[in-house]
Design a protein around this motif. Structure first.
Motif, PDB file in Angstrom:
ATOM      1  N   PHE A 183      11.935 -41.951   3.934  1.00  0.00           N
ATOM      2  CA  PHE A 183      10.602 -41.355   3.855  1.00  0.00           C
ATOM      3  C   PHE A 183       9.770 -42.167   2.889  1.00  0.00           C
ATOM      4  O   PHE A 183      10.296 -42.612   1.852  1.00  0.00           O
ATOM      5  CB  PHE A 183      10.683 -39.903   3.376  1.00  0.00           C
ATOM      6  N   SER A 218      21.305 -29.212  -2.308  1.00  0.00           N
ATOM      7  CA  SER A 218      19.941 -29.317  -1.814  1.00  0.00           C
ATOM      8  C   SER A 218      19.419 -30.744  -1.961  1.00  0.00           C
ATOM      9  O   SER A 218      19.607 -31.372  -3.003  1.00  0.00           O
ATOM     10  CB  SER A 218      19.078 -28.340  -2.617  1.00  0.00           C
ATOM     11  N   GLY A 219      18.809 -31.257  -0.915  1.00  0.00           N
ATOM     12  CA  GLY A 219      18.213 -32.592  -0.981  1.00  0.00           C
ATOM     13  C   GLY A 219      19.173 -33.727  -0.669  1.00  0.00           C
ATOM     14  O   GLY A 219      18.788 -34.893  -0.735  1.00  0.00           O
ATOM     15  N   CYS A 220      20.414 -33.424  -0.259  1.00  0.00           N
ATOM     16  CA  CYS A 220      21.397 -34.504  -0.047  1.00  0.00           C
ATOM     17  C   CYS A 220      21.197 -35.205   1.292  1.00  0.00           C
ATOM     18  O   CYS A 220      21.808 -36.239   1.550  1.00  0.00           O
ATOM     19  CB  CYS A 220      22.819 -33.967  -0.150  1.00  0.00           C
ATOM     20  N   GLY A 221      20.362 -34.632   2.180  1.00  0.00           N
ATOM     21  CA  GLY A 221      20.084 -35.311   3.445  1.00  0.00           C
ATOM     22  C   GLY A 221      20.752 -34.679   4.649  1.00  0.00           C
ATOM     23  O   GLY A 221      20.674 -35.222   5.759  1.00  0.00           O
ATOM     24  N   LYS A 222      21.354 -33.509   4.479  1.00  0.00           N
ATOM     25  CA  LYS A 222      22.073 -32.919   5.613  1.00  0.00           C
ATOM     26  C   LYS A 222      21.114 -32.443   6.713  1.00  0.00           C
ATOM     27  O   LYS A 222      21.355 -32.708   7.890  1.00  0.00           O
ATOM     28  CB  LYS A 222      23.028 -31.801   5.161  1.00  0.00           C
ATOM     29  N   SER A 223      19.993 -31.788   6.315  1.00  0.00           N
ATOM     30  CA  SER A 223      19.051 -31.334   7.358  1.00  0.00           C
ATOM     31  C   SER A 223      18.411 -32.532   8.051  1.00  0.00           C
ATOM     32  O   SER A 223      18.191 -32.506   9.267  1.00  0.00           O
ATOM     33  CB  SER A 223      17.934 -30.479   6.762  1.00  0.00           C
ATOM     34  N   THR A 224      18.101 -33.567   7.287  1.00  0.00           N
ATOM     35  CA  THR A 224      17.507 -34.766   7.892  1.00  0.00           C
ATOM     36  C   THR A 224      18.484 -35.372   8.912  1.00  0.00           C
ATOM     37  O   THR A 224      18.070 -35.774  10.005  1.00  0.00           O
ATOM     38  CB  THR A 224      17.124 -35.786   6.803  1.00  0.00           C
TER      39      THR A 224
HETATM   40  P1  ATP Z   1      18.174 -28.481   1.669  1.00  0.00           P
HETATM   41  O1  ATP Z   1      19.518 -27.831   1.643  1.00  0.00           O
HETATM   42  O2  ATP Z   1      17.368 -28.186   0.428  1.00  0.00           O
HETATM   43  O3  ATP Z   1      17.407 -28.276   2.938  1.00  0.00           O
HETATM   44  P2  ATP Z   1      18.998 -31.115   2.566  1.00  0.00           P
HETATM   45  O4  ATP Z   1      20.313 -31.620   2.105  1.00  0.00           O
HETATM   46  O5  ATP Z   1      18.964 -30.545   3.934  1.00  0.00           O
HETATM   47  O6  ATP Z   1      18.429 -30.071   1.527  1.00  0.00           O
HETATM   48  P3  ATP Z   1      16.910 -32.844   3.424  1.00  0.00           P
HETATM   49  O7  ATP Z   1      16.001 -31.725   3.831  1.00  0.00           O
HETATM   50  O8  ATP Z   1      17.591 -33.597   4.480  1.00  0.00           O
HETATM   51  O9  ATP Z   1      17.997 -32.309   2.402  1.00  0.00           O
HETATM   52  O10 ATP Z   1      16.092 -33.841   2.493  1.00  0.00           O
HETATM   53  C1  ATP Z   1      16.646 -35.031   1.993  1.00  0.00           C
HETATM   54  C2  ATP Z   1      15.624 -35.702   1.118  1.00  0.00           C
HETATM   55  O11 ATP Z   1      14.532 -36.145   1.907  1.00  0.00           O
HETATM   56  C3  ATP Z   1      15.025 -34.794   0.044  1.00  0.00           C
HETATM   57  O12 ATP Z   1      14.857 -35.536  -1.147  1.00  0.00           O
HETATM   58  C4  ATP Z   1      13.702 -34.372   0.629  1.00  0.00           C
HETATM   59  O13 ATP Z   1      12.760 -34.118  -0.392  1.00  0.00           O
HETATM   60  C5  ATP Z   1      13.308 -35.599   1.434  1.00  0.00           C
HETATM   61  N1  ATP Z   1      12.490 -35.240   2.610  1.00  0.00           N
HETATM   62  C6  ATP Z   1      12.848 -34.441   3.629  1.00  0.00           C
HETATM   63  N2  ATP Z   1      11.875 -34.367   4.561  1.00  0.00           N
HETATM   64  C7  ATP Z   1      10.852 -35.136   4.107  1.00  0.00           C
HETATM   65  C8  ATP Z   1       9.557 -35.489   4.604  1.00  0.00           C
HETATM   66  N3  ATP Z   1       9.129 -35.024   5.789  1.00  0.00           N
HETATM   67  N4  ATP Z   1       8.801 -36.317   3.861  1.00  0.00           N
HETATM   68  C9  ATP Z   1       9.226 -36.815   2.690  1.00  0.00           C
HETATM   69  N5  ATP Z   1      10.441 -36.543   2.164  1.00  0.00           N
HETATM   70  C10 ATP Z   1      11.250 -35.713   2.848  1.00  0.00           C
END
Ligand code: ATP
Length: 372
Positions: free
Chosen positions: A13, A40-46
Protein backbone atom coordinates in the motif's frame (compact mmCIF):
# COMPACT_ATOMS: atom_id res chain seq x y z
CA UNK A 1 -13.40 -27.98 -4.93
CA UNK A 2 -9.83 -26.98 -5.53
CA UNK A 3 -6.45 -26.26 -4.03
CA UNK A 4 -5.26 -22.68 -3.46
CA UNK A 5 -1.70 -21.55 -4.05
CA UNK A 6 -0.11 -18.24 -3.14
CA UNK A 7 3.19 -17.88 -4.97
CA UNK A 8 5.29 -14.99 -3.62
CA UNK A 9 2.08 -12.93 -3.47
CA UNK A 10 2.81 -9.37 -2.39
CA UNK A 11 0.66 -6.31 -1.70
CA UNK A 12 2.21 -2.89 -1.09
CA UNK A 13 0.00 0.00 0.00
CA UNK A 14 1.33 3.46 -0.76
CA UNK A 15 2.97 5.12 2.22
CA UNK A 16 3.61 1.89 4.17
CA UNK A 17 7.18 1.20 5.26
CA UNK A 18 6.86 -2.50 4.37
CA UNK A 19 4.40 -4.49 2.23
CA UNK A 20 1.10 -5.40 3.92
CA UNK A 21 1.76 -8.92 2.61
CA UNK A 22 5.27 -9.82 1.49
CA UNK A 23 6.24 -12.81 -0.71
CA UNK A 24 3.50 -15.04 0.66
CA UNK A 25 4.12 -18.67 -0.31
CA UNK A 26 1.29 -20.90 0.85
CA UNK A 27 -0.13 -24.09 -0.63
CA UNK A 28 -3.60 -25.06 0.61
CA UNK A 29 -4.75 -28.55 -0.31
CA UNK A 30 -8.07 -29.40 -1.90
CA UNK A 31 -10.64 -29.69 0.90
CA UNK A 32 -8.32 -28.29 3.55
CA UNK A 33 -9.38 -25.88 6.31
CA UNK A 34 -6.54 -23.34 6.52
CA UNK A 35 -6.57 -20.64 9.19
CA UNK A 36 -4.61 -17.42 8.70
CA UNK A 37 -3.84 -16.12 12.17
CA UNK A 38 -1.84 -13.25 13.60
CA UNK A 39 -2.18 -9.98 15.49
CA UNK A 40 -4.02 -6.95 14.13
CA UNK A 41 -2.32 -5.49 11.07
CA UNK A 42 -0.25 -8.61 10.23
CA UNK A 43 -1.75 -8.85 6.72
CA UNK A 44 -4.16 -11.76 7.09
CA UNK A 45 -7.25 -9.91 5.78
CA UNK A 46 -5.22 -8.47 2.91
CA UNK A 47 -4.09 -12.01 1.98
CA UNK A 48 -7.70 -13.20 1.98
CA UNK A 49 -8.84 -10.18 -0.02
CA UNK A 50 -6.10 -10.83 -2.59
CA UNK A 51 -7.42 -14.36 -2.96
CA UNK A 52 -10.98 -13.00 -3.27
CA UNK A 53 -9.92 -10.50 -5.94
CA UNK A 54 -10.88 -7.55 -3.72
CA UNK A 55 -7.26 -6.40 -3.42
CA UNK A 56 -4.62 -6.00 -6.13
CA UNK A 57 -1.61 -8.32 -6.20
CA UNK A 58 1.50 -6.19 -6.86
CA UNK A 59 3.94 -9.08 -7.27
CA UNK A 60 3.68 -12.86 -7.40
CA UNK A 61 0.60 -14.90 -8.28
CA UNK A 62 -2.39 -16.79 -6.90
CA UNK A 63 -3.92 -19.99 -8.28
CA UNK A 64 -7.19 -21.74 -7.52
CA UNK A 65 -6.80 -25.31 -8.70
CA UNK A 66 -4.93 -25.11 -12.00
CA UNK A 67 -6.28 -21.71 -12.87
CA UNK A 68 -4.22 -18.58 -12.35
CA UNK A 69 -6.63 -16.02 -10.84
CA UNK A 70 -4.18 -13.23 -9.91
CA UNK A 71 -5.89 -10.60 -12.02
CA UNK A 72 -9.35 -12.12 -12.48
CA UNK A 73 -12.35 -10.17 -11.16
CA UNK A 74 -13.96 -11.64 -8.00
CA UNK A 75 -17.02 -12.94 -9.85
CA UNK A 76 -14.88 -15.20 -12.04
CA UNK A 77 -13.07 -16.91 -9.15
CA UNK A 78 -15.77 -19.33 -7.95
CA UNK A 79 -15.34 -18.38 -4.31
CA UNK A 80 -17.84 -17.39 -1.60
CA UNK A 81 -16.94 -15.08 1.23
CA UNK A 82 -18.38 -14.76 4.74
CA UNK A 83 -17.63 -11.39 6.28
CA UNK A 84 -17.35 -10.27 9.88
CA UNK A 85 -20.46 -8.05 9.62
CA UNK A 86 -22.40 -10.72 7.63
CA UNK A 87 -23.43 -8.06 5.05
CA UNK A 88 -27.04 -9.31 4.88
CA UNK A 89 -29.63 -7.30 2.98
CA UNK A 90 -31.89 -5.90 5.72
CA UNK A 91 -35.03 -5.76 3.57
CA UNK A 92 -34.78 -9.39 2.40
CA UNK A 93 -35.93 -12.54 4.19
CA UNK A 94 -33.50 -15.29 5.15
CA UNK A 95 -34.51 -17.27 2.07
CA UNK A 96 -34.04 -14.27 -0.23
CA UNK A 97 -30.69 -13.41 1.33
CA UNK A 98 -29.49 -16.97 0.92
CA UNK A 99 -30.72 -17.25 -2.63
CA UNK A 100 -29.66 -13.81 -3.83
CA UNK A 101 -26.45 -14.83 -5.60
CA UNK A 102 -28.27 -17.71 -7.32
CA UNK A 103 -30.99 -15.34 -8.49
CA UNK A 104 -28.36 -12.99 -9.91
CA UNK A 105 -26.84 -15.98 -11.71
CA UNK A 106 -30.33 -16.64 -13.16
CA UNK A 107 -30.65 -20.09 -11.66
CA UNK A 108 -34.13 -21.58 -12.29
CA UNK A 109 -36.46 -20.90 -9.34
CA UNK A 110 -37.06 -24.56 -8.44
CA UNK A 111 -33.39 -25.37 -8.25
CA UNK A 112 -32.73 -22.23 -6.27
CA UNK A 113 -35.46 -23.09 -3.74
CA UNK A 114 -34.07 -26.59 -3.42
CA UNK A 115 -30.53 -25.34 -2.75
CA UNK A 116 -31.77 -22.84 -0.15
CA UNK A 117 -33.88 -25.53 1.53
CA UNK A 118 -30.91 -27.90 1.68
CA UNK A 119 -28.60 -25.25 3.13
CA UNK A 120 -31.27 -24.18 5.64
CA UNK A 121 -31.57 -27.79 6.79
CA UNK A 122 -27.79 -28.09 7.24
CA UNK A 123 -27.74 -24.86 9.24
CA UNK A 124 -30.94 -25.46 11.19
CA UNK A 125 -32.59 -22.40 9.70
CA UNK A 126 -35.78 -24.00 8.31
CA UNK A 127 -38.01 -22.15 10.76
CA UNK A 128 -36.52 -18.76 9.97
CA UNK A 129 -36.68 -18.64 6.19
CA UNK A 130 -39.38 -15.94 6.14
CA UNK A 131 -37.78 -13.68 8.75
CA UNK A 132 -35.77 -10.56 8.03
CA UNK A 133 -32.32 -10.06 9.60
CA UNK A 134 -33.55 -7.64 12.26
CA UNK A 135 -35.71 -10.34 13.82
CA UNK A 136 -32.90 -12.89 13.93
CA UNK A 137 -30.36 -13.39 16.73
CA UNK A 138 -26.65 -12.76 16.10
CA UNK A 139 -26.00 -16.49 15.81
CA UNK A 140 -28.86 -16.94 13.33
CA UNK A 141 -27.62 -14.04 11.20
CA UNK A 142 -24.20 -15.61 11.18
CA UNK A 143 -25.74 -18.87 9.95
CA UNK A 144 -27.64 -17.03 7.19
CA UNK A 145 -24.32 -15.54 6.05
CA UNK A 146 -22.87 -19.06 6.02
CA UNK A 147 -25.94 -20.30 4.14
CA UNK A 148 -25.50 -17.66 1.50
CA UNK A 149 -21.98 -18.99 0.89
CA UNK A 150 -23.01 -22.66 0.96
CA UNK A 151 -25.82 -22.39 -1.61
CA UNK A 152 -23.34 -21.23 -4.21
CA UNK A 153 -21.35 -24.47 -3.90
CA UNK A 154 -18.12 -22.62 -4.57
CA UNK A 155 -14.66 -24.08 -5.00
CA UNK A 156 -13.39 -22.16 -1.97
CA UNK A 157 -14.95 -20.56 1.13
CA UNK A 158 -13.26 -17.42 2.42
CA UNK A 159 -14.14 -16.34 5.95
CA UNK A 160 -12.94 -13.13 7.56
CA UNK A 161 -13.42 -13.19 11.35
CA UNK A 162 -16.98 -14.54 10.94
CA UNK A 163 -17.45 -15.07 14.68
CA UNK A 164 -16.27 -11.75 16.02
CA UNK A 165 -19.77 -10.31 16.48
CA UNK A 166 -20.96 -13.22 18.62
CA UNK A 167 -20.78 -13.41 22.40
CA UNK A 168 -18.20 -15.69 24.00
CA UNK A 169 -20.48 -18.71 24.49
CA UNK A 170 -21.97 -18.57 21.00
CA UNK A 171 -18.50 -18.20 19.50
CA UNK A 172 -17.41 -21.47 21.05
CA UNK A 173 -20.56 -23.25 19.83
CA UNK A 174 -20.40 -21.74 16.36
CA UNK A 175 -16.72 -22.43 15.81
CA UNK A 176 -17.42 -26.12 16.37
CA UNK A 177 -20.41 -25.95 14.00
CA UNK A 178 -18.34 -24.31 11.26
CA UNK A 179 -15.53 -26.84 11.62
CA UNK A 180 -18.00 -29.76 11.48
CA UNK A 181 -19.82 -28.21 8.51
CA UNK A 182 -16.57 -27.65 6.63
CA UNK A 183 -15.61 -31.28 7.08
CA UNK A 184 -19.03 -32.42 5.97
CA UNK A 185 -19.01 -30.28 2.82
CA UNK A 186 -15.30 -30.86 2.19
CA UNK A 187 -14.94 -27.40 0.64
CA UNK A 188 -11.48 -25.84 0.70
CA UNK A 189 -11.69 -23.04 3.28
CA UNK A 190 -9.45 -20.12 4.15
CA UNK A 191 -10.40 -18.60 7.49
CA UNK A 192 -8.95 -15.42 8.99
CA UNK A 193 -8.85 -14.77 12.73
CA UNK A 194 -6.72 -12.96 15.28
CA UNK A 195 -7.86 -15.46 17.90
CA UNK A 196 -5.28 -18.17 18.41
CA UNK A 197 -7.76 -20.43 20.21
CA UNK A 198 -10.02 -20.34 17.13
CA UNK A 199 -7.00 -21.10 14.95
CA UNK A 200 -5.92 -24.02 17.12
CA UNK A 201 -9.37 -25.59 17.39
CA UNK A 202 -10.77 -25.11 13.89
CA UNK A 203 -8.06 -25.50 11.28
CA UNK A 204 -6.47 -28.55 9.69
CA UNK A 205 -3.42 -26.27 9.50
CA UNK A 206 -2.66 -22.73 10.50
CA UNK A 207 -0.50 -20.10 8.87
CA UNK A 208 0.87 -17.65 11.45
CA UNK A 209 1.63 -14.15 10.13
CA UNK A 210 3.36 -11.08 11.53
CA UNK A 211 4.15 -7.74 9.86
CA UNK A 212 3.13 -9.08 6.44
CA UNK A 213 5.44 -12.08 6.70
CA UNK A 214 4.47 -15.71 7.03
CA UNK A 215 6.11 -17.06 10.19
CA UNK A 216 5.10 -20.71 10.21
CA UNK A 217 2.64 -23.14 8.61
CA UNK A 218 1.66 -26.41 10.25
CA UNK A 219 -0.99 -28.43 12.02
CA UNK A 220 -2.07 -26.95 15.37
CA UNK A 221 -0.13 -29.73 17.09
CA UNK A 222 3.08 -29.06 15.13
CA UNK A 223 2.96 -25.32 15.65
CA UNK A 224 2.28 -25.72 19.36
CA UNK A 225 4.97 -28.36 19.89
CA UNK A 226 7.62 -26.80 17.64
CA UNK A 227 7.10 -23.05 17.28
CA UNK A 228 9.50 -21.80 14.63
CA UNK A 229 10.47 -18.64 16.49
CA UNK A 230 9.82 -16.63 19.64
CA UNK A 231 6.95 -14.75 18.01
CA UNK A 232 5.00 -17.96 17.25
CA UNK A 233 5.98 -19.35 20.66
CA UNK A 234 4.46 -16.33 22.39
CA UNK A 235 1.42 -16.06 20.12
CA UNK A 236 0.17 -19.66 20.01
CA UNK A 237 -0.89 -21.10 23.36
CA UNK A 238 -2.88 -19.48 26.14
CA UNK A 239 -1.61 -18.18 28.47
CA UNK A 240 1.49 -17.41 26.44
CA UNK A 241 4.76 -19.30 26.74
CA UNK A 242 7.20 -17.77 29.25
CA UNK A 243 10.38 -16.61 27.52
CA UNK A 244 13.61 -16.11 29.51
CA UNK A 245 16.85 -14.71 28.18
CA UNK A 246 19.58 -16.68 29.93
CA UNK A 247 23.40 -16.89 29.79
CA UNK A 248 24.69 -20.06 28.13
CA UNK A 249 26.79 -22.23 30.46
CA UNK A 250 29.11 -25.12 29.55
CA UNK A 251 26.31 -27.69 29.38
CA UNK A 252 23.10 -25.74 29.22
CA UNK A 253 21.44 -22.88 31.07
CA UNK A 254 20.56 -22.08 34.66
CA UNK A 255 17.04 -21.04 35.58
CA UNK A 256 17.10 -19.97 39.23
CA UNK A 257 19.01 -22.73 41.00
CA UNK A 258 17.92 -25.24 38.39
CA UNK A 259 20.51 -26.47 35.89
CA UNK A 260 18.96 -27.46 32.57
CA UNK A 261 21.30 -29.60 30.49
CA UNK A 262 20.68 -28.96 26.79
CA UNK A 263 21.69 -30.99 23.74
CA UNK A 264 25.11 -30.23 22.32
CA UNK A 265 23.69 -29.13 18.95
CA UNK A 266 21.38 -26.68 20.64
CA UNK A 267 24.21 -25.06 22.54
CA UNK A 268 26.47 -24.92 19.52
CA UNK A 269 23.78 -23.25 17.41
CA UNK A 270 22.90 -20.89 20.28
CA UNK A 271 26.52 -19.71 20.43
CA UNK A 272 26.68 -18.87 16.70
CA UNK A 273 28.36 -15.53 16.10
CA UNK A 274 29.74 -15.47 19.64
CA UNK A 275 26.30 -15.17 21.31
CA UNK A 276 26.49 -15.72 25.06
CA UNK A 277 22.75 -15.98 25.73
CA UNK A 278 19.77 -17.94 24.47
CA UNK A 279 16.02 -17.57 24.89
CA UNK A 280 14.44 -20.36 26.87
CA UNK A 281 10.70 -20.98 26.50
CA UNK A 282 8.56 -22.74 29.10
CA UNK A 283 4.82 -23.12 28.73
CA UNK A 284 2.87 -22.28 31.92
CA UNK A 285 1.60 -25.85 32.21
CA UNK A 286 5.09 -27.37 32.03
CA UNK A 287 6.18 -26.01 35.40
CA UNK A 288 5.84 -28.36 38.34
CA UNK A 289 5.35 -26.92 41.81
CA UNK A 290 7.80 -28.30 44.36
CA UNK A 291 6.59 -29.18 47.81
CA UNK A 292 6.99 -26.20 50.20
CA UNK A 293 9.03 -28.36 52.61
CA UNK A 294 11.43 -29.37 49.86
CA UNK A 295 13.97 -26.60 49.86
CA UNK A 296 16.77 -28.94 48.75
CA UNK A 297 15.50 -29.55 45.23
CA UNK A 298 16.76 -26.91 42.80
CA UNK A 299 14.12 -24.76 41.15
CA UNK A 300 12.98 -21.29 40.20
CA UNK A 301 11.76 -19.14 43.11
CA UNK A 302 8.64 -17.12 42.43
CA UNK A 303 6.47 -14.68 44.33
CA UNK A 304 2.77 -14.82 43.52
CA UNK A 305 1.27 -11.50 42.34
CA UNK A 306 -2.22 -12.70 41.42
CA UNK A 307 -4.17 -15.94 41.15
CA UNK A 308 -6.82 -16.82 38.56
CA UNK A 309 -9.00 -19.70 39.71
CA UNK A 310 -10.93 -21.28 36.84
CA UNK A 311 -12.19 -24.18 38.95
CA UNK A 312 -10.25 -26.91 37.18
CA UNK A 313 -6.86 -25.18 36.89
CA UNK A 314 -5.20 -22.22 38.57
CA UNK A 315 -3.12 -19.62 36.78
CA UNK A 316 -0.51 -18.01 39.01
CA UNK A 317 0.86 -14.69 37.83
CA UNK A 318 4.20 -14.43 39.55
CA UNK A 319 7.55 -12.63 39.51
CA UNK A 320 10.99 -14.24 39.47
CA UNK A 321 14.32 -12.57 40.13
CA UNK A 322 16.77 -13.52 37.40
CA UNK A 323 20.10 -11.81 37.98
CA UNK A 324 19.19 -8.20 38.58
CA UNK A 325 15.95 -8.41 36.64
CA UNK A 326 12.42 -8.97 37.90
CA UNK A 327 10.72 -11.17 35.31
CA UNK A 328 6.97 -11.97 35.10
CA UNK A 329 6.25 -15.71 35.00
CA UNK A 330 2.88 -17.42 34.49
CA UNK A 331 2.42 -20.89 35.96
CA UNK A 332 -0.57 -23.16 35.41
CA UNK A 333 -1.23 -25.71 38.12
CA UNK A 334 -3.96 -28.36 38.16
CA UNK A 335 -6.88 -28.17 40.59
CA UNK A 336 -7.87 -25.38 42.93
CA UNK A 337 -5.18 -22.86 43.87
CA UNK A 338 -3.29 -23.51 47.08
CA UNK A 339 -1.30 -20.27 46.82
CA UNK A 340 -2.38 -16.68 47.37
CA UNK A 341 -1.02 -13.22 46.58
CA UNK A 342 2.37 -12.65 48.19
CA UNK A 343 3.14 -16.37 48.69
CA UNK A 344 6.50 -17.81 47.71
CA UNK A 345 6.62 -20.81 45.43
CA UNK A 346 9.41 -22.89 43.92
CA UNK A 347 8.89 -24.57 40.56
CA UNK A 348 10.91 -26.95 38.45
CA UNK A 349 10.82 -27.89 34.77
CA UNK A 350 12.28 -30.87 32.96
CA UNK A 351 14.97 -30.17 30.35
CA UNK A 352 12.92 -31.99 27.72
CA UNK A 353 9.93 -29.70 28.37
CA UNK A 354 11.62 -26.49 27.29
CA UNK A 355 11.95 -24.72 23.95
CA UNK A 356 15.20 -23.00 22.94
CA UNK A 357 15.56 -20.06 20.58
CA UNK A 358 18.48 -18.00 19.37
CA UNK A 359 18.71 -14.81 21.43
CA UNK A 360 20.03 -13.06 18.31
CA UNK A 361 17.50 -14.12 15.67
CA UNK A 362 14.59 -15.48 17.72
CA UNK A 363 14.63 -18.66 15.58
CA UNK A 364 14.11 -22.07 17.11
CA UNK A 365 17.36 -23.87 17.82
CA UNK A 366 17.87 -27.45 16.61
CA UNK A 367 17.31 -30.55 18.71
CA UNK A 368 14.85 -29.08 21.11
CA UNK A 369 11.76 -31.14 20.63
CA UNK A 370 9.81 -31.32 23.86
CA UNK A 371 6.95 -33.79 23.99
CA UNK A 372 3.97 -31.46 24.51
P1 ATP B 1 -6.98 -6.92 11.46
O1 ATP B 1 -7.08 -8.17 12.27
O2 ATP B 1 -6.85 -5.68 12.32
O3 ATP B 1 -8.02 -6.78 10.39
P2 ATP B 1 -5.04 -7.83 9.50
O4 ATP B 1 -4.00 -8.78 9.95
O5 ATP B 1 -6.20 -8.43 8.79
O6 ATP B 1 -5.54 -6.96 10.72
P3 ATP B 1 -4.72 -6.18 7.21
O7 ATP B 1 -6.11 -5.62 7.28
O8 ATP B 1 -4.43 -7.18 6.18
O9 ATP B 1 -4.31 -6.76 8.62
O10 ATP B 1 -3.70 -4.96 7.08
C1 ATP B 1 -2.32 -5.15 6.93
C2 ATP B 1 -1.65 -3.81 6.89
O11 ATP B 1 -2.03 -3.12 5.70
C3 ATP B 1 -2.03 -2.88 8.04
O12 ATP B 1 -0.89 -2.16 8.46
C4 ATP B 1 -3.08 -1.97 7.44
O13 ATP B 1 -3.06 -0.71 8.07
C5 ATP B 1 -2.61 -1.86 6.00
N1 ATP B 1 -3.74 -1.66 5.08
C6 ATP B 1 -4.79 -2.48 4.88
N2 ATP B 1 -5.61 -2.01 3.93
C7 ATP B 1 -5.08 -0.83 3.51
C8 ATP B 1 -5.44 0.15 2.53
N3 ATP B 1 -6.54 0.00 1.78
N4 ATP B 1 -4.63 1.22 2.38
C9 ATP B 1 -3.51 1.37 3.10
N5 ATP B 1 -3.10 0.48 4.03
C10 ATP B 1 -3.86 -0.60 4.24
Amino acid sequence: MASVTFDKATRCFPGMAHPAVCDLDLAIADGEFMVLVGPSGCGKSTSLRMLAGLEEVDRGSIRIGDQEVTHLPPKDRDIAMVFQNYALYPHMTTAANMGFALKMARMPKDRMRERVREAAAILDLQDYLDRKPKSLSGGQRQRVAMGRAIVREPQVFLMDEPLSNLDAKLRVQTRTQIAVLQRRLGTTTVYVTHDQVEAMTMGDRLAVMKDGLLQQVGTPKEVFAHPANTFVAGFIGSPAMNLFRLPITADGVRLGSLTLALPHDTLRAAGTGGATELTLGVRPERFEALSPEDLETPGLDLVVDAVEDTGSVAYLHTTAKLGQDLVPVVVRLPGRPTHGKGDALRVAVRPDAVHCFSAATGLRLPDTAPAE
